[in-house]
Design an enzyme around this catalytic site. Structure first.
Site, PDB file in Angstrom:
ATOM      1  N   ASP A 181      43.761  38.032  40.260  1.00 34.84           N
ATOM      2  CA  ASP A 181      43.728  38.645  38.889  1.00 34.84           C
ATOM      3  C   ASP A 181      45.044  37.818  38.297  1.00 34.84           C
ATOM      4  OD1 ASP A 181      42.773  40.709  36.764  1.00 34.84           O
ATOM      5  OD2 ASP A 181      44.791  41.532  37.109  1.00 34.84           O
TER       6      ASP A 181
ATOM      7  N   ASP B 178      39.493  36.710  43.116  1.00 31.98           N
ATOM      8  CA  ASP B 178      40.548  36.071  42.446  1.00 31.98           C
ATOM      9  C   ASP B 178      41.605  37.005  42.654  1.00 31.98           C
ATOM     10  OD1 ASP B 178      38.585  37.512  40.522  1.00 31.98           O
ATOM     11  OD2 ASP B 178      40.869  37.999  39.820  1.00 31.98           O
TER      12      ASP B 178
HETATM   13  N1  LIG Z   1      40.462  39.973  38.020  1.00 34.90           N
HETATM   14  C1  LIG Z   1      39.347  40.564  37.605  1.00 34.90           C
HETATM   15  N2  LIG Z   1      39.660  41.642  36.656  1.00 34.90           N
HETATM   16  C2  LIG Z   1      38.451  42.349  36.225  1.00 34.90           C
HETATM   17  N3  LIG Z   1      37.183  42.213  36.851  1.00 34.90           N
HETATM   18  C3  LIG Z   1      37.047  41.302  37.811  1.00 34.90           C
HETATM   19  N4  LIG Z   1      35.872  41.075  38.150  1.00 34.90           N
HETATM   20  C4  LIG Z   1      36.175  39.879  39.157  1.00 34.90           C
HETATM   21  N5  LIG Z   1      37.705  39.511  38.983  1.00 34.90           N
HETATM   22  C5  LIG Z   1      38.056  40.214  38.160  1.00 34.90           C
END
Ligand SMILES: Nc1ncnc2[nH]cnc12
Ligand SMILES: CSC[C@H]1O[C@H](OP(=O)(O)O)[C@H](O)[C@@H]1O
Length: 303
Positions: free
Chosen positions: A226, A224
């Site tokens: 974030d 992703d």
């Molecule tokens: N955006 C994110 N922040 C922290 N841990 C994660 N693991 C997978 N995506 C994450």
């Protein structure tokens, strides 16, 4: 009991044959293709590891796999027994540890599905035991260069051979979690701190691997963007799970390529396997025998 197994550790290092440990993160709860596969329970002075460890041979090399969160994803990032996990891998004679982990991205050009072969960390975790050492036996190891470059290069080559878009280097910010970041935090980590990816587990894992004189590398698998990205909104676990499937298939392919690349093992040129050489500060006559007993696998070589 602990001493008997530690002799195996020493023997393995002297023979110059790698024994590869894989720590599987979210979505990676086992690995394929092991000959003589067996789940083994290991006790450690630091408590129970996340789960039993899957042992076997892959392409002629001994392998040990440990699901970081346990099968069925039982442990949260804050309650993963990091010390027991690293001790158990060391106790089983592992020399080289590859961690595969889900992460969010702070970079437009590091997209979901890509892998980042991390070379630096920022440790923002605060609710975990971070060292094997302490009162009774104090030690300070260097983590200036926390990743073993030999392992990192092998992961890069293996990932690319697998057909994955792999980024050569990146800074992984380890947050405590379990909630994802606010937009303000995400922008600060990205714009001010220069982090490239974010996850919740590679610290203190990498620090403990260094204390245990294990070579360690991290394959960060992006799921992703974030929460900083204007076009992608908040991190949703449902989106992450959708990406985890393809990432985990590629992680398995990467792992299957590692034995061919890592089978020959000499003393680590990077220094990982002698990190404790001058690290212990406590005078020999001041060391606590009970603490030393717990350090049998991790630091027995220098104690
Ligand atoms: N955006 C994110 N922040 C922290 N841990 C994660 N693991 C997978 N995506 C994450
Ligand atoms: C499943 S999203 C959050 C979760 O995933 C990552 O775990 P791991 O590093 O073990 O793959 C991240 O660090 C969080 O723990």
């Amino acid at each position: 009991m602990f001493h008997a197994i530690f002799d195996t550790v020493k023997g393995c290092q002297m023979m110059g044959q790698a024994k590869i440990g894989i720590i599987g993160g979210s979505g990676v709860y086992d690995i394929d293709g092991l000959e003589n596969a067996a789940w083994v329970t290991v006790e450690t002075p630091w408590g129970a590891p996340s789960d039993a460890l899957l042992t076997g041979r892959l392409d002629g090399i001994e392998m040990v796999f440990l699901p970081r969160h346990g099968r069925g994803h039982v442990h949260s990032p804050s309650t993963v027994p990091y010390r027991a996990n690293i001790d158990a891998l060391k106790r089983l004679g592992v020399t080289d540890v590859i961690a595969v982990s889900a992460c969010g991205s702070f970079r437009e050009d590091m997209a979901p599905g890509d892998f980042v072969m991390v070379d630096q960390f920022i440790d923002r975790t605060f609710a975990r035991e971070k060292s094997f050492f302490g009162t009774g036996c104090v030690a300070h190891v260097s983590v200036a260069h926390p990743v073993c470059e030999r392992l990192r290069q092998a992961c890069l080559a293996a990932g690319r051979a697998q057909g994955v878009t792999c980024h050569d280097g990146g800074t992984y910010l380890a947050m405590e979690g379990p909630q994802f970041s606010t937009v303000a935090e995400s922008k600060m980590y990205r714009d001010s701190w220069g982090a490239d990816v974010i996850g919740m587990t590679n610290m203190p894992e990498a620090k403990l691997a260094r204390e245990a004189e294990l070579c360690y590398a991290s394959v960060a698998m992006i799921t992703d963007f974030d929460s900083w990205h204007p076009d992608h909104g908040a991190v949703q676990i449902s989106d992450i799970i959708a990406t985890l499937g393809a990432n985990s298939a590629n992680a398995r392919g990467l792992v299957a390529r590692l034995p061919a690349m890592l089978r020959a093992r000499d003393v680590c040129a990077h220094g990982c396997d002698h990190a404790l050489e001058h690290a212990i500060m406590t005078a020999p006559d001041k060391r606590d025998p009970a603490v030393l007993a717990k350090l049998d696998a991790v630091a027995g070589r220098v104690l």
